[in-house]
Design a protein around this motif. Structure first.
Motif, PDB file in Angstrom:
ATOM      1  N   CYS A 170      64.387 -23.658  24.266  1.00 19.10           N
ATOM      2  CA  CYS A 170      63.113 -23.694  23.546  1.00 19.10           C
ATOM      3  C   CYS A 170      61.984 -23.108  24.396  1.00 19.10           C
ATOM      4  O   CYS A 170      61.866 -23.422  25.579  1.00 19.10           O
ATOM      5  CB  CYS A 170      62.741 -25.112  23.107  1.00 19.10           C
ATOM      6  SG  CYS A 170      63.673 -26.434  23.821  1.00 19.10           S
TER       7      CYS A 170
ATOM      8  N   ALA B 189      61.686 -21.218  18.735  1.00 22.04           N
ATOM      9  CA  ALA B 189      60.437 -20.568  19.143  1.00 22.04           C
ATOM     10  C   ALA B 189      59.271 -21.170  18.374  1.00 22.04           C
ATOM     11  O   ALA B 189      59.425 -21.561  17.216  1.00 22.04           O
ATOM     12  CB  ALA B 189      60.524 -19.072  18.857  1.00 22.04           C
ATOM     13  N   GLY B 190      58.112 -21.242  19.001  1.00 20.38           N
ATOM     14  CA  GLY B 190      56.894 -21.680  18.325  1.00 20.38           C
ATOM     15  C   GLY B 190      56.154 -20.455  17.800  1.00 20.38           C
ATOM     16  O   GLY B 190      55.990 -19.478  18.536  1.00 20.38           O
ATOM     17  N   GLU B 191      55.716 -20.524  16.559  1.00 18.38           N
ATOM     18  CA  GLU B 191      55.030 -19.384  15.925  1.00 18.38           C
ATOM     19  C   GLU B 191      53.897 -18.837  16.806  1.00 18.38           C
ATOM     20  O   GLU B 191      53.686 -17.638  16.902  1.00 18.38           O
ATOM     21  CB  GLU B 191      54.469 -19.843  14.570  1.00 18.38           C
ATOM     22  CG  GLU B 191      53.710 -18.769  13.818  1.00 18.38           C
ATOM     23  CD  GLU B 191      52.954 -19.316  12.592  1.00 18.38           C
ATOM     24  OE1 GLU B 191      52.319 -18.498  11.907  1.00 18.38           O
ATOM     25  OE2 GLU B 191      52.990 -20.545  12.342  1.00 18.38           O
TER      26      GLU B 191
ATOM     27  N   ASP C 152      53.478 -19.311  20.156  1.00 25.17           N
ATOM     28  CA  ASP C 152      53.793 -19.356  21.589  1.00 25.17           C
ATOM     29  C   ASP C 152      53.519 -18.000  22.236  1.00 25.17           C
ATOM     30  O   ASP C 152      54.169 -17.009  21.911  1.00 25.17           O
ATOM     31  CB  ASP C 152      55.268 -19.741  21.777  1.00 25.17           C
ATOM     32  CG  ASP C 152      55.618 -20.063  23.227  1.00 25.17           C
ATOM     33  OD1 ASP C 152      54.828 -19.697  24.132  1.00 25.17           O
ATOM     34  OD2 ASP C 152      56.672 -20.681  23.455  1.00 25.17           O
TER      35      ASP C 152
ATOM     36  N   PRO D  82      57.942 -15.556  19.645  1.00 24.78           N
ATOM     37  CA  PRO D  82      59.116 -15.537  18.780  1.00 24.78           C
ATOM     38  C   PRO D  82      59.889 -14.213  18.837  1.00 24.78           C
ATOM     39  O   PRO D  82      61.124 -14.224  18.825  1.00 24.78           O
ATOM     40  CB  PRO D  82      58.529 -15.779  17.386  1.00 24.78           C
ATOM     41  CG  PRO D  82      57.280 -16.560  17.638  1.00 24.78           C
ATOM     42  CD  PRO D  82      56.744 -16.054  18.938  1.00 24.78           C
TER      43      PRO D  82
ATOM     44  N   LYS E  93      63.753 -14.025  19.591  1.00 22.90           N
ATOM     45  CA  LYS E  93      64.632 -13.481  18.549  1.00 22.90           C
ATOM     46  C   LYS E  93      65.544 -12.411  19.155  1.00 22.90           C
ATOM     47  O   LYS E  93      66.747 -12.356  18.883  1.00 22.90           O
ATOM     48  CB  LYS E  93      63.796 -12.894  17.408  1.00 22.90           C
ATOM     49  CG  LYS E  93      64.626 -12.589  16.185  1.00 22.90           C
ATOM     50  CD  LYS E  93      63.758 -12.324  14.972  1.00 22.90           C
ATOM     51  CE  LYS E  93      64.639 -12.323  13.734  1.00 22.90           C
ATOM     52  NZ  LYS E  93      63.855 -12.132  12.522  1.00 22.90           N
TER      53      LYS E  93
ATOM     54  N   PHE F 228      68.694 -18.787  15.586  1.00 22.21           N
ATOM     55  CA  PHE F 228      67.288 -18.669  15.973  1.00 22.21           C
ATOM     56  C   PHE F 228      66.423 -19.338  14.909  1.00 22.21           C
ATOM     57  O   PHE F 228      66.605 -19.111  13.719  1.00 22.21           O
ATOM     58  CB  PHE F 228      66.907 -17.185  16.091  1.00 22.21           C
ATOM     59  CG  PHE F 228      65.412 -16.963  16.241  1.00 22.21           C
ATOM     60  CD1 PHE F 228      64.777 -17.160  17.453  1.00 22.21           C
ATOM     61  CD2 PHE F 228      64.654 -16.567  15.144  1.00 22.21           C
ATOM     62  CE1 PHE F 228      63.401 -16.964  17.584  1.00 22.21           C
ATOM     63  CE2 PHE F 228      63.277 -16.374  15.263  1.00 22.21           C
ATOM     64  CZ  PHE F 228      62.654 -16.572  16.491  1.00 22.21           C
TER      65      PHE F 228
ATOM     66  N   GLU G  47      62.248 -20.329  14.049  1.00 23.32           N
ATOM     67  CA  GLU G  47      60.835 -20.266  14.434  1.00 23.32           C
ATOM     68  C   GLU G  47      60.126 -21.454  13.794  1.00 23.32           C
ATOM     69  O   GLU G  47      60.240 -21.683  12.597  1.00 23.32           O
ATOM     70  CB  GLU G  47      60.219 -18.957  13.945  1.00 23.32           C
ATOM     71  CG  GLU G  47      58.773 -18.807  14.375  1.00 23.32           C
ATOM     72  CD  GLU G  47      58.160 -17.469  13.973  1.00 23.32           C
ATOM     73  OE1 GLU G  47      56.970 -17.473  13.594  1.00 23.32           O
ATOM     74  OE2 GLU G  47      58.871 -16.444  14.028  1.00 23.32           O
TER      75      GLU G  47
ATOM     76  N   GLN H  65      56.724 -27.094  21.672  1.00 25.39           N
ATOM     77  CA  GLN H  65      57.201 -27.498  20.343  1.00 25.39           C
ATOM     78  C   GLN H  65      57.612 -28.960  20.247  1.00 25.39           C
ATOM     79  O   GLN H  65      57.330 -29.627  19.260  1.00 25.39           O
ATOM     80  CB  GLN H  65      58.432 -26.672  19.904  1.00 25.39           C
ATOM     81  CG  GLN H  65      58.309 -25.204  20.025  1.00 25.39           C
ATOM     82  CD  GLN H  65      59.077 -24.702  21.235  1.00 25.39           C
ATOM     83  OE1 GLN H  65      59.053 -25.302  22.292  1.00 25.39           O
ATOM     84  NE2 GLN H  65      59.731 -23.584  21.084  1.00 25.39           N
TER      85      GLN H  65
END
Length: 262
Positions: free
Chosen positions: A110, A204-206, A208, A213, A217, A228, A230, A238
């Motif tokens: 993460c 992933a955090g939108e 971040d 992301p 990805k 994956f 998001e 997150q």
């Protein structure tokens, strides 16, 4: 034999070992320790060497951090564990899986990346200098946390999670923070991504900016059969910004058929 890192543990069942980021500690996974334990797992969150009551290591390298993590896995009496790594902890997790893949049954990465920045010394030195400048200027880690944590989160962050993140970062030993930053900029495990053969979830955090992301990805595309996801509305932290959504994503992944977990 090196001194074992300290850790917190709750519950019983397959072991989920959580590795925090550079501004963390075992407390940074407090919501997950409770949630995973109540879902039938043995939830373990370590204090990386030099954090909490864990003795620092010399030299402070990813090799040393991975060896410390492997020593803990052995001490827990596990053949293999689910590794959950956030940010720098995600890099330690990648280092562990590169060195001893048989010790990892599943991998959750993460807010992390397979390499740090550009492999050019000047850029890296500038990054370390910028991050440590407030400490050089006499600021405490708690004051640093008040500035840095709000820059890391997304608009949907849970207020109490943000407070916990600031609290954790305020507890970090400044000299460990400096050593960890210096180690961070040396990390590069891009070549190992195609060799990761355990079920892997990348979160992933939108918002971040540390591990965007798009970077995660691309990383997922290099790991065969990985998943994956998001997370909307959150940034780099997150698991603290949106603990319920984070826990649901991880628990769903762990419940998928795949390798047997012990």
């Amino acid at each position: 034999m090196s001194v074992l890192p300290t850790f917190t543990t709750l519950g019983s069942g397959p072991t989920v070992l959580m590795l925090h980021g550079i501004g963390g500690g075992h407390l940074a996974f407090a919501p997950q320790v409770e949630s995973f334990a109540s879902s039938g797992y043995r939830a373990v969150a370590w204090d990386m060497p030099g954090y909490g009551h864990s003795a620092p290591i010399e030299p402070y390298t990813f090799k040393g951090l991975a060896e410390s993590c492997l020593a803990l896995i052995e001490a827990l009496g596990c053949e293999h564990v689910v590794l959950v790594g956030h940010s720098m902890g995600g890099m330690v997790a990648q280092e562990v899986v590169a060195r001893r893949p048989e010790r990892v049954s599943r991998l959750v990465l993460c807010g992390t990346s397979p390499a740090f920045g550009k492999p050019d010394g000047e850029w890296q030195q500038a990054f370390v200098a910028e991050r440590t400048a407030p400490l050089q200027a006499g600021k405490t880690m708690a004051e640093l946390a008040e500035v840095l944590v709000p820059q890391m989160i997304g608009p949907g962050a849970l207020a109490e999670g943000v407070r916990l993140a600031q609290h954790c970062m305020g507890l970090v030993n400044p000299s460990t923070y400096r050593r960890a930053l210096e180690a961070l900029v040396t990390f590069d495990r891009r070549a190992n991504l195609p060799h990761i053969h355990v079920p892997t979830l990348l979160l992933a955090g939108e918002h971040d900016r540390n591990a965007p992301p798009a970077v995660m990805k691309k990383m997922a595309q290099a790991i065969a059969g990985s998943t994956f996801l998001e997370m909307a509305g959150v940034g780099h932290l997150q698991n603290l910004e949106a603990p319920e959504a984070f826990d649901a994503a991880v628990l769903n992944f762990l419940a998928l058929p795949g390798q047997l977990l012990h």
